[in-house]
Write a protein that holds these residues in place. Structure first.
Motif, PDB file in Angstrom:
ATOM      1  N   ALA A 249       0.848  -1.198   0.000  1.00  0.00           N
ATOM      2  CA  ALA A 249       0.000   0.000   0.000  1.00  0.00           C
ATOM      3  C   ALA A 249       0.883   1.246   0.000  1.00  0.00           C
ATOM      4  O   ALA A 249       0.592   2.216  -0.705  1.00  0.00           O
ATOM      5  CB  ALA A 249      -0.937  -0.010   1.203  1.00  0.00           C
ATOM      6  N   LEU A 250       1.971   1.208   0.760  1.00  0.00           N
ATOM      7  CA  LEU A 250       2.908   2.336   0.789  1.00  0.00           C
ATOM      8  C   LEU A 250       3.516   2.567  -0.590  1.00  0.00           C
ATOM      9  O   LEU A 250       3.596   3.710  -1.051  1.00  0.00           O
ATOM     10  CB  LEU A 250       4.012   2.101   1.818  1.00  0.00           C
ATOM     11  CG  LEU A 250       5.111   3.160   1.887  1.00  0.00           C
ATOM     12  CD1 LEU A 250       4.549   4.527   2.220  1.00  0.00           C
ATOM     13  CD2 LEU A 250       6.176   2.737   2.895  1.00  0.00           C
ATOM     14  N   GLN A 251       3.901   1.514  -1.272  1.00  0.00           N
ATOM     15  CA  GLN A 251       4.442   1.655  -2.628  1.00  0.00           C
ATOM     16  C   GLN A 251       3.436   2.339  -3.546  1.00  0.00           C
ATOM     17  O   GLN A 251       3.801   3.191  -4.359  1.00  0.00           O
ATOM     18  CB  GLN A 251       4.815   0.291  -3.208  1.00  0.00           C
ATOM     19  CG  GLN A 251       6.082  -0.289  -2.664  1.00  0.00           C
ATOM     20  CD  GLN A 251       6.421  -1.618  -3.339  1.00  0.00           C
ATOM     21  OE1 GLN A 251       6.042  -1.867  -4.488  1.00  0.00           O
ATOM     22  NE2 GLN A 251       7.119  -2.475  -2.624  1.00  0.00           N
ATOM     23  N   MET A 252       2.167   1.969  -3.420  1.00  0.00           N
ATOM     24  CA  MET A 252       1.136   2.557  -4.274  1.00  0.00           C
ATOM     25  C   MET A 252       0.899   4.020  -3.911  1.00  0.00           C
ATOM     26  O   MET A 252       0.737   4.863  -4.805  1.00  0.00           O
ATOM     27  CB  MET A 252      -0.172   1.769  -4.169  1.00  0.00           C
ATOM     28  CG  MET A 252      -0.096   0.316  -4.661  1.00  0.00           C
ATOM     29  SD  MET A 252       0.431   0.161  -6.375  1.00  0.00           S
ATOM     30  CE  MET A 252       2.103  -0.428  -6.168  1.00  0.00           C
ATOM     31  N   ALA A 253       0.885   4.348  -2.620  1.00  0.00           N
ATOM     32  CA  ALA A 253       0.693   5.744  -2.197  1.00  0.00           C
ATOM     33  C   ALA A 253       1.833   6.609  -2.718  1.00  0.00           C
ATOM     34  O   ALA A 253       1.606   7.718  -3.226  1.00  0.00           O
ATOM     35  CB  ALA A 253       0.601   5.828  -0.674  1.00  0.00           C
ATOM     36  N   ILE A 254       3.048   6.112  -2.616  1.00  0.00           N
ATOM     37  CA  ILE A 254       4.209   6.850  -3.121  1.00  0.00           C
ATOM     38  C   ILE A 254       4.126   6.994  -4.640  1.00  0.00           C
ATOM     39  O   ILE A 254       4.423   8.060  -5.188  1.00  0.00           O
ATOM     40  CB  ILE A 254       5.521   6.179  -2.673  1.00  0.00           C
ATOM     41  CG1 ILE A 254       5.689   6.335  -1.157  1.00  0.00           C
ATOM     42  CG2 ILE A 254       6.720   6.752  -3.421  1.00  0.00           C
ATOM     43  CD1 ILE A 254       6.817   5.503  -0.557  1.00  0.00           C
ATOM     44  N   ALA A 255       3.683   5.937  -5.316  1.00  0.00           N
ATOM     45  CA  ALA A 255       3.545   5.998  -6.777  1.00  0.00           C
ATOM     46  C   ALA A 255       2.508   7.047  -7.180  1.00  0.00           C
ATOM     47  O   ALA A 255       2.706   7.777  -8.159  1.00  0.00           O
ATOM     48  CB  ALA A 255       3.169   4.624  -7.333  1.00  0.00           C
ATOM     49  N   VAL A 256       1.420   7.155  -6.427  1.00  0.00           N
ATOM     50  CA  VAL A 256       0.402   8.173  -6.711  1.00  0.00           C
ATOM     51  C   VAL A 256       1.007   9.558  -6.526  1.00  0.00           C
ATOM     52  O   VAL A 256       0.867  10.426  -7.401  1.00  0.00           O
ATOM     53  CB  VAL A 256      -0.852   7.983  -5.822  1.00  0.00           C
ATOM     54  CG1 VAL A 256      -1.771   9.199  -5.892  1.00  0.00           C
ATOM     55  CG2 VAL A 256      -1.602   6.720  -6.221  1.00  0.00           C
ATOM     56  N   CYS A 257       1.706   9.769  -5.422  1.00  0.00           N
ATOM     57  CA  CYS A 257       2.360  11.073  -5.183  1.00  0.00           C
ATOM     58  C   CYS A 257       3.327  11.406  -6.316  1.00  0.00           C
ATOM     59  O   CYS A 257       3.307  12.523  -6.847  1.00  0.00           O
ATOM     60  CB  CYS A 257       3.115  11.065  -3.853  1.00  0.00           C
ATOM     61  SG  CYS A 257       2.061  11.116  -2.408  1.00  0.00           S
ATOM     62  N   ASN A 258       4.158  10.442  -6.674  1.00  0.00           N
ATOM     63  CA  ASN A 258       5.147  10.680  -7.735  1.00  0.00           C
ATOM     64  C   ASN A 258       4.488  10.985  -9.069  1.00  0.00           C
ATOM     65  O   ASN A 258       4.937  11.862  -9.813  1.00  0.00           O
ATOM     66  CB  ASN A 258       6.092   9.487  -7.867  1.00  0.00           C
ATOM     67  CG  ASN A 258       7.017   9.346  -6.689  1.00  0.00           C
ATOM     68  OD1 ASN A 258       7.240  10.279  -5.925  1.00  0.00           O
ATOM     69  ND2 ASN A 258       7.570   8.151  -6.514  1.00  0.00           N
ATOM     70  N   ARG A 259       3.421  10.268  -9.376  1.00  0.00           N
ATOM     71  CA  ARG A 259       2.730  10.462 -10.646  1.00  0.00           C
ATOM     72  C   ARG A 259       2.116  11.856 -10.719  1.00  0.00           C
ATOM     73  O   ARG A 259       2.246  12.554 -11.722  1.00  0.00           O
ATOM     74  CB  ARG A 259       1.661   9.388 -10.814  1.00  0.00           C
ATOM     75  CG  ARG A 259       0.911   9.419 -12.133  1.00  0.00           C
ATOM     76  CD  ARG A 259       1.756   9.010 -13.327  1.00  0.00           C
ATOM     77  NE  ARG A 259       2.301   7.693 -13.212  1.00  0.00           N
ATOM     78  CZ  ARG A 259       1.699   6.564 -13.588  1.00  0.00           C
ATOM     79  NH1 ARG A 259       0.504   6.614 -14.124  1.00  0.00           N
ATOM     80  NH2 ARG A 259       2.297   5.409 -13.450  1.00  0.00           N
ATOM     81  N   VAL A 260       1.442  12.278  -9.640  1.00  0.00           N
ATOM     82  CA  VAL A 260       0.826  13.609  -9.619  1.00  0.00           C
ATOM     83  C   VAL A 260       1.909  14.679  -9.659  1.00  0.00           C
ATOM     84  O   VAL A 260       1.810  15.649 -10.416  1.00  0.00           O
ATOM     85  CB  VAL A 260      -0.093  13.784  -8.388  1.00  0.00           C
ATOM     86  CG1 VAL A 260      -0.574  15.224  -8.263  1.00  0.00           C
ATOM     87  CG2 VAL A 260      -1.272  12.825  -8.467  1.00  0.00           C
ATOM     88  N   GLN A 261       2.955  14.495  -8.874  1.00  0.00           N
ATOM     89  CA  GLN A 261       4.036  15.478  -8.820  1.00  0.00           C
ATOM     90  C   GLN A 261       4.696  15.641 -10.188  1.00  0.00           C
ATOM     91  O   GLN A 261       4.971  16.767 -10.614  1.00  0.00           O
ATOM     92  CB  GLN A 261       5.062  15.041  -7.775  1.00  0.00           C
ATOM     93  CG  GLN A 261       5.993  16.121  -7.343  1.00  0.00           C
ATOM     94  CD  GLN A 261       6.701  15.775  -6.038  1.00  0.00           C
ATOM     95  OE1 GLN A 261       6.680  14.636  -5.579  1.00  0.00           O
ATOM     96  NE2 GLN A 261       7.319  16.757  -5.432  1.00  0.00           N
ATOM     97  N   ALA A 262       4.916  14.560 -10.885  1.00  0.00           N
ATOM     98  CA  ALA A 262       5.525  14.628 -12.217  1.00  0.00           C
ATOM     99  C   ALA A 262       4.577  15.286 -13.224  1.00  0.00           C
ATOM    100  O   ALA A 262       5.006  16.125 -14.023  1.00  0.00           O
ATOM    101  CB  ALA A 262       5.914  13.227 -12.688  1.00  0.00           C
ATOM    102  N   ALA A 263       3.308  14.919 -13.173  1.00  0.00           N
ATOM    103  CA  ALA A 263       2.336  15.490 -14.112  1.00  0.00           C
ATOM    104  C   ALA A 263       2.185  16.996 -13.923  1.00  0.00           C
ATOM    105  O   ALA A 263       2.043  17.736 -14.896  1.00  0.00           O
ATOM    106  CB  ALA A 263       0.975  14.801 -13.944  1.00  0.00           C
TER     107      ALA A 263
END
Length: 158
Positions: free
Chosen positions: A66-80
């Motif tokens: 779940a932590l990996q997915m939360a971090i992936a969401v943050c990274n995806r939004v931050q990059a976009a």
């Protein structure tokens, strides 16, 4: 349509949404549902797939995933959004745009990562995240609650 083998499951090629629906249908059998979620995440998963996978792992009590997915969401939004990575530069952007969907998604995922860090025993990281989110002065994200859990008040009788 040709059949493919999904690590022991015979399925038709499917979209990520169909794979997530199959995971939900097989919720009680974690070994099967997890295969569907992993298949949905294969490749460059869309943001909604990452969010669904986060929820899946969270409710299956798989904090590390779940932590990996939360971090992936943050990274995806931050990059976009092309946001800076350091908090000092990011904080004013988040504060100024707090009502926008991407900022709310980012902050929710970020505080979720703090909660999960705490669950995994990484209390200093959880503390930092909660304090940063608290600086946004937006009670709805739960930073005060997380900080209260991480720093319980001393019993007055002790």
């Amino acid at each position: 349509m040709s059949q493919q083998n999904l690590r022991g499951l015979s399925v038709q090629p499917a979209s990520a949404q169909e794979l997530l629906a199959a995971a939900a249908e097989n919720w009680q059998d974690t070994s099967i549902s997890a295969r569907y979620v992993r298949a949905a995440l294969a490749g460059d998963a869309e943001l909604d797939v990452l969010i669904s996978a986060y929820r899946y792992y969270f409710y299956k009590s798989e904090a590390a995933m779940a932590l990996q997915m939360a971090i992936a969401v943050c990274n995806r939004v931050q990059a976009a959004e092309k946001w800076p990575s350091d908090w000092a530069s990011l904080k004013p952007i988040l504060q100024a745009q707090l009502a926008t969907p991407n900022v709310r998604l980012y902050v929710n995922a970020y505080i979720a990562s703090g909660y999960l860090q705490a669950r995994l025993g990484h209390l200093a990281i959880a503390q930092t995240i909660a304090k940063q989110v608290q600086q946004l002065q937006a009670q709805e994200f739960g930073a005060d609650i997380l900080l209260g859990i991480l720093n319980p008040p001393l019993d007055e009788e002790e």
